[in-house]
Each structure stands twice: as structure tokens, then as C-alpha cells.
Design an enzyme around this catalytic site. Structure first.
Site: not given
Ligand code: ACM
Length: 597
Positions: A111, A169, A233, A324, A376
Site C-alpha cells: 500500500d 496505493h 481509489e 469493515y 491504519e
Molecule cells: C478500500 O477500502 N479502498 C478497498
């Protein structure tokens, strides 16, 4: 066994018979035998652990079980890029997955903030790309370590799906090899902010060669059918701004920067296909031309999976926020840091992996689901376990059990055995899920966890960056609008207001959202905590100077500030008057003082 029963069309199916004479386990493949043995172990082992103190012998009820999973992909994403976890932890994590019949570990290895896999041809990926910040935080997995983990997982019925992010990323890979960058001013070191960077790969032939070299080594380590290449993203700014990328686009016949990702995805999908592997990518890769063997991971709701099914592509549900696992599990102050809005065990269990928008043929394209343990905000292995478990058990059951037999109340009761399982395997888990719900706060003091946030744009339970060693404070804050409400504060007899505050570096890439943040006007330096009555547009009743906290990285208790006498209960609104958003001032606690000495 190759019987006629539908049971034996599925490699993961098994039949278990316990009689007074013998135990019989039947399956057509090792995966099924594994699952049957796990069931047997659960029946025996968990019964035993509830009869603590007895000799290590157990009894089993006579039973006949025929069992097979609903979905082939029952997974967890482990983010080892934002924070590194040891191979020993990962093996324990796999133990717990296997014990719950989870069978896919999606290993997020690269990442912006780190590259974690040794690639022999490109040593700077780990000598440079695996380390960040002034304290050289990081780590990586050697190929030997990764292969050991793959074998360990395979022996327990778990397939590892490695993820190598492209073309976004990409800050860490670019820091290691700046020639891969679209930007003419690429980062020379791995950056430490969270959020989404603009950094993307360029379109040079050598960059494609690099990606194929890397994937060739990745395929040699990970023998499973799936290779995940990210794709989420992706920011197009640097492509738009680069004359060299524009020139390459003309050579390649790409008419718009919005179509670069498609071009790359198709190239890489063909490469992987030629090597007998299936590309997996986040739902940004969905489009009609996607090769039919590619798998779409639906994270921005279920729309990606629905679109994939319409095009004939398989999908995996990894939906934000229900799946998540960087969200807190309860609203208890004991929860580790994370995204503040709660995703409870029940919330996960209530997720429907087969949306009504899919017809029967399209439903067959949803091959499963997974929980995503983004790291994170999860700095330690003990917290990784806490955030993953027991929610992963809900993923396991949604992935295994037919919809008609899902029963939330029954699941909640059965979940009571999970702590014994996690304890037996040496894995941490969310103690709060099994503890009585804390009473709502009362009295003259509130911590920031007890306060409501005015908004929830990026609502976090954010850990302080100091002290370096030892416990750090946690602040409940909306990063884009630091503003708190104390609902129905009783002000009768209150003479003063005191506050403990912290300041955190604004180390978040949030695009232009940071420039749009607005703060009340500061009177002094660095500013004040402004307290208003009856909501954020009500009269100001106190202004607490921040000056005494200026030099402190950690939490500071500010001197109380007197207020005029007030009567009754009022909603207090608390905001920081400050110049600019960095550092971000945050509330640790607020106290209403009845006696001023
Ligand atoms: C993501 O949460 N960017 C896959």
C-alpha cells in the site's frame, strides 16, 4: 468417497457419524475431512473446556451430520501494509480462521505506507519500501517466510490470496523505484499519512515489465488460483498532468485518463490468465470487457457485485461498513482505536450476501464474502485479534450456513463458546462483546468517548501519537469537523468548566477536504476551546485558552474557566477556535466544576 449424494459434489463437504461404537468421517476431499475434524474437535474440545478440572476425556452425543458450505470464499482480509504483523501472529490468525471454517486469507501486502513482500529481482521494494518515518517503522516477509505461511495455511484448509496494489496505493513502490512514477516529482521515502495519495504508476513498457516480474515471483510463492491486484481509489490527477503519460496514452490508443485503469487491468488479467491464475480486484475494475474469469471484490456497497454478475463475473462481498473490521465493535471506552461508528457482531450477522437485485443465475456469481481488517488504526497484534474476533465468526456462519437456517438470536447464544476457542488458540478478541453493556455516563465529567460528535464525515476513535512508549489517550473525533455535543448537561450550580485536551498531527490525505475545514476564530495563540449552550449556534458560555497545552504532545488538563450561573439541562457544543487544521486539537475530557477554590 465418491457417493451419489449431493454432499459429495463439494470438496468442502463432509459427513460425520458418532455412534456408541465408532466415529466415522466421510468426505471426497481433504478439505471436507479437515472441516469434519474441526467439527469433531469443536464438539469434543469445547465441551471439555467447559468442564474445566475434569480429566482430559470427553463424551460425545450420538449424531449424524451432513454439512457443506453455502459459499466457496469465506475470508478475512489482513492488512499487513499499514501495520506489520509477525509471521507467528499470522499463523495463529490462520489457526482461528480454520477453527471457524474460514478458508481464504486475503493478504494485503502493499500500500502507500509499505511494501511487505520480498521480491528478489527488486530488492529496494523491501530495503526502501518496507520502512517509513523517522523511527524507521516497518518490516517485511521474506519469500521463505511467506512460503511457510502458505504451507501452514494450506495444511489447515486456508488459501492465501496475495494482494499487490496497482496502479494506485503506490507510494511505497514508487519510493523504492521512482522510475515507476507518473509524477515527475515522486516521493523518495515511504510516506506516513493515512488516507489516499495521488501517487500512481506510469504507463512505460518497463513499468509493465516490472509488474509482470513481480507477479511472476508472487505466483511462485502463492500457488492458489487467485491473485489480487488492488485497483481501488486510483487518482487520475498525475496522469492528467504528465506529458509523458499523455504521449503514452496516444501510442496505446487510450482516449481518456479514466480508461487507463481498464487498459492496465485487461493487460494484467491476460498475463495472470496465461499463467493459470484468476485476477481479483476491488470493484473499480468492473466493466463489460473484464475477462470472465476475473473476480470483483465489492466494497462500495453491493453494486460492484451486482454489476459483475450482470457481466458474468464472479464477485466477493467485502462491503463497507458491514464487513469493515476497522470499525469499533461496541461504543465502550474499552474498544481499541478505530473507525468510530460501531459495526457490531449483530450488524455483521445481519449482512445479506445475496442482494435481492440478483436473479438466480446472477446469485451463483457471488462466490462468497469476507471481513476486511484494515490496520491504519490497529497498531498492535493484540488489537488486530480484538477487532477481528468474534466478528469473523459471523462471516464464517454467513459463509457456511444456508440462509433459511441463519438465526441471529441463536447465533448470539452460541457465540458464548467463542472466548474459550480464542483463549485455547491464544488469540485476543473483543472482550466487550461478551461483557455487560456499560451504564451510560452520569455526573459532572465526560470523556470524549462519552460525547456525541456533531458530524460523522470521518469519525474516528483516534489514538494519540504520544507518548512513544506506554499507554496513549484515545480521542473520539470527526477528523473533518472536530465538534462535540454533551447532551443534556446539568448546569445548575456549575461555576466553571475544565477540559483536558490533546493535539494530534493532521497526518491524513483527505484531498481538498482539509482546506475546506472551518474553525471558530481564535483570539489567542494557539486558540481556545469554545463552549456554547443549547447547540452550536447558541450563546458562548466559556472560552478555555489552549496556551498551557502548547508544548505538550500528550494530554494536558487546562485550568478551569468560570462561567456565569446557568439553570437546567442544556446541550453543550464544544469546538476549538484554532488557526488551521494542523495540529488538530481534540477533547480528552470535560468536567463541570461546582466549587471553585
Ligand atoms: C478500500 O477500502 N479502498 C478497498
Amino acid at each position: 468417497e465418491k457417493g451419489d449424494s449431493p454432499l459429495f459434489r463439494n470438496d468442502e463437504a463432509y459427513a460425520l457419524d458418532v455412534t456408541s461404537r465408532r466415529i466415522t468421517l466421510r468426505a471426497r476431499a481433504l478439505a471436507g475431512l479437515d472441516h469434519g475434524a474441526t467439527t469433531l474437535w469443536q464438539l469434543a474440545g469445547l465441551r471439555h473446556s467447559r468442564e474445566r478440572g475434569n480429566p482430559p476425556a470427553t463424551s460425545l452425543p450420538a449424531l449424524h451430520i451432513e454439512d457443506a458450505p453455502r459459499f466457496a470464499w469465506r475470508g478475512l482480509l489482513l492488512d499487513s501494509a499499514r501495520h506489520y504483523q509477525s509471521p507467528e501472529f499470522i499463523e495463529r490468525f490462520i489457526d482461528v480462521m480454520a477453527a471457524q471454517k474460514l478458508n481464504v486469507l486475503h493478504w494485503h501486502l502493499t500500500d502507500d505506507q509499505g511494501w511487505r513482500l520480498e521480491i528478489r529481482k527488486y530488492p529496494r521494494l523491501t530495503s526502501v519500501g518496507a520502512w517509513r518515518g523517522p523511527r524507521h517503522y516497518g518490516g517485511y516477509y521474506t519469500q521463505a517466510q511467506a512460503k511457510r505461511i502458505v504451507a501452514y495455511a494450506a495444511a489447515r484448509g486456508v488459501t492465501i490470496v496475495p494482494e499487490i496494489e496497482m496502479p494506485g496505493h503506490a507510494s511505497a513502490v514508487i519510493a523504492a523505484y521512482p522510475r515507476l512514477a507518473a509524477s515527475e516529482d515522486p516521493p523518495r521515502a515511504v510516506p506516513s499519512d493515512w488516507g489516499v495519495y495521488d501517487n500512481v504508476l506510469n504507463l512505460e513498457p518497463a513499468t509493465l515489465g516490472f509488474l509482470e516480474d513481480v507477479l511472476a515471483e508472487v505466483m511462485a510463492i502463492f500457488p492458489g488460483p487467485y491473485i489480487h491486484v488492488g485497483g481501488d481509489e486510483v487518482q487520475t490527477t498525475q496522469w492528467r498532468d504528465s506529458p509523458r503519460v499523455q504521449a503514452r496514452m496516444r501510442e496505446l490508443g487510450i482516449d481518456d485518463v479514466a480508461h487507463i485503469q481498464r487498459w492496465l487491468t485487461l493487460r494484467i488479467a491476460r498475463f495472470l490468465h496465461a499463467h493459470g491464475r484468476r485476477l481479483v480486484g476491488w470493484d473499480e475494475i468492473v466493466e463489460p470487457e473484464l475477462p470472465k474469469d476475473a473476480v470483483v471484490m465489492s466494497w462500495r456497497g453491493t453494486a460492484g457485485a451486482i454489476a459483475a454478475a450482470a457481466h458474468g463475473n464472479d464477485s466477493v462481498m467485502a462491503v463497507d461498513p458491514a464487513l469493515y473490521f476497522d470499525h469499533r465493535q461496541t461504543d465502550s471506552a474499552r474498544e481499541p482505536p478505530g473507525r468510530a461508528s460501531v459495526v457490531s457482531l449483530a450488524d455483521v450477522y445481519a449482512f445479506d450476501p445475496l442482494p435481492a437485485a440478483l436473479d438466480a443465475a446472477q446469485r451463483a456469481h457471488v462466490i462468497g464474502l469476507q471481513g476486511n481488517l484494515w490496520s491504519e488504526h490497529i497498531r498492535t497484534e493484540e488489537r488486530m485479534g480484538w477487532m477481528a474476533f468474534p466478528r469473523a465468526a459471523a462471516v464464517a456462519e454467513l459463509g457456511w450456513t444456508t440462509a433459511a437456517r441463519l438465526d441471529a438470536a441463536d447465533f448470539r447464544q452460541r457465540a458464548a463458546v467463542l472466548p474459550a476457542l480464542y483463549d485455547a488458540l491464544g488469540m485476543s478478541y473483543a472482550k466487550t462483546v461478551f461483557a455487560p453493556r456499560p451504564l451510560p455516563p452520569s455526573g459532572p465529567m465526560r470523556t470524549s468517548n462519552d460525547l456525541e460528535l456533531c458530524t460523522s464525515a470521518i469519525a474516528l476513535s483516534l489514538e494519540d501519537d504520544a507518548p512513544l512508549d506506554g499507554p496513549r489517550a484515545k480521542f473520539h473525533v470527526d477528523l473533518l469537523d472536530p465538534c462535540w455535543i454533551w447532551r443534556h448537561a446539568r448546569l445548575d450550580g456549575v461555576r466553571a468548566i475544565a477540559a483536558s485536551v490533546g493535539q494530534v498531527p493532521f497526518d491524513f490525505q483527505v484531498g481538498d477536504a482539509a482546506d475546506k475545514m472551518r474553525f471558530p476564530e481564535a483570539r489567542g495563540v494557539p486558540g481556545e476551546l469554545v463552549v456554547r449552550r443549547d447547540g452550536c449556534d447558541g450563546p458562548e458560555i466559556a472560552r478555555i485558552p489552549l496556551a498551557p497545552a502548547t508544548g505538550s504532545d500528550a494530554v494536558t488538563t487546562l485550568p478551569a474557566v468560570a462561567i456565569a450561573p446557568q439553570a437546567g439541562a442544556h446541550d453543550l457544543c464544544l469546538r476549538f477556535a484554532q488557526r488551521g487544521h494542523d495540529p488538530l486539537w481534540v477533547i480528552d475530557s470535560i468536567r463541570l466544576v461546582e466549587h471553585v477554590r
